[in-house]
Enzyme design. Structure first.
Site, PDB file in Angstrom:
ATOM      1  N   SER A   1       0.851  -1.185   0.000  1.00 41.95           N
ATOM      2  CA  SER A   1       0.000   0.000   0.000  1.00 41.95           C
ATOM      3  C   SER A   1       0.883   1.230   0.000  1.00 41.95           C
ATOM      4  CB  SER A   1      -0.894   0.008   1.250  1.00 41.95           C
ATOM      5  OG  SER A   1      -1.541   1.259   1.403  1.00 41.95           O
TER       6      SER A   1
ATOM      7  N   TYR B   1      -2.684  -0.885  10.193  1.00 39.43           N
ATOM      8  CA  TYR B   1      -2.709  -1.172   8.756  1.00 39.43           C
ATOM      9  C   TYR B   1      -1.449  -0.648   8.073  1.00 39.43           C
ATOM     10  CZ  TYR B   1      -4.428  -1.435   3.943  1.00 39.43           C
ATOM     11  OH  TYR B   1      -4.570  -1.721   2.607  1.00 39.43           O
TER      12      TYR B   1
END
Length: 275
Positions: free
Chosen positions: A159, A172
């Site tokens: 990400s 995350y």
């Protein structure tokens, strides 16, 4: 040449789009998902347009489940050539309510309000397990098929959070940073046996997981959604199809000397300083 491609988390929007695109390249697609119905639906869509696919139930956090999935894939298609580790996600228990800690936050007793000090270790562990262990375990199982064979590779999903962590989602962001680091480590580790390992680092794509965080019911942007668009030079969210070109390239002979890279697909978000 047709390859056997296994995708985890492929019942979701992004990975199902990747699966369909790879099927159009005449590859055999194994759609793995925790939800068998979702996996079957994607496989059926691929088969309906002339592709070749099967839906397989698999829990990326359970070795026995992955071994069973591998057996299913091997019987149907043969050995796995390419693995795309698409399973991942966040959890509310690993998320703070505010982007910055203010003194008054410590006095806020509102239900569900969370500061850094309130983060639940179980929620953080869930996020790390899903993203990192959920990448490591499928690799342990399916990469055994690739040893000593040409044209095999692994594609992980990191990400843009791995480059610069976003506010509010420490678990995350850190978990995806671990995926990027693991991608580089594994690329070196597997370099002598010919298995390439790379990763995509998507920016902001509207999915079922984040749609309510970024958009209102009428389709307008939430404050966080507006902030993201303002920080994205291209001025928009990504579309699932925006992942296709890089995915197909990294899975092809055209990337035969490419390993250990993490490619941002984020409309310039990670390159922009905000000034």
């Amino acid at each position: 040449m047709s390859k056997v491609i296994v995708l985890t988390g492929a019942g979701g929007v992004l990975c199902s789009t990747m699966a369909k695109a790879l099927a159009k390249e005449k590859h055999k697609i194994a759609v793995l998902d925790l939800r068998k119905e979702a996996a079957d639906n994607v496989a059926e869509e691929i088969n309906a347009i002339g592709g070749t696919a099967i839906g397989v139930e698999a829990n990326v956090l359970e070795k026995d489940s992955l071994l069973s999935a591998k057996e299913h894939v091997n019987k149907a298609f043969g050995k796995c050539d390419i693995l795309i580790n698409g399973a991942g996600g966040n959890h509310p228990l690993g998320t703070t309510s505010n982007p910055f800690l203010e003194t008054e936050d410590l006095m806020n007793k509102t239900e569900d309000f969370k500061t850094f000090f309130d983060l639940d270790p179980k929620g953080i562990q869930f996020v790390f397990n899903l993203n990192f262990i959920g990448t490591l375990l499928p690799t342990q199982i399916f990469a055994q098929d690739m040893v000593g064979r040409d044209g095999c590779s692994i594609l992980n999903i990191s990400s843009m959070n791995a480059f610069t962590p976003l506010t509010k989602i420490p678990a995350y962001s850190a978990a995806k940073a671990s995926v990027s680091n693991f991608t580089q480590w594994l690329a070196v580790h597997f370099s002598k046996i010919g298995i390439r390992v790379n990763a995509l680092a998507p920016g902001f794509f509207l999915t079922e997981q984040n749609r309510t965080l970024l958009t209102n019911n009428d389709g307008s942007l939430t404050p966080r959604g507006r902030q993201i668009i303002e920080q994205t030079p291209m001025g928009k969210f990504g579309e699932p199809e925006d992942l296709v070109g890089t995915t197909v390239w990294l899975c092809s002979k055209g990337a035969s000397f490419v390993t250990g890279v993490v490619v941002p697909i984020d409309g310039g978000f990670s390159a922009y300083s905000g000034v």
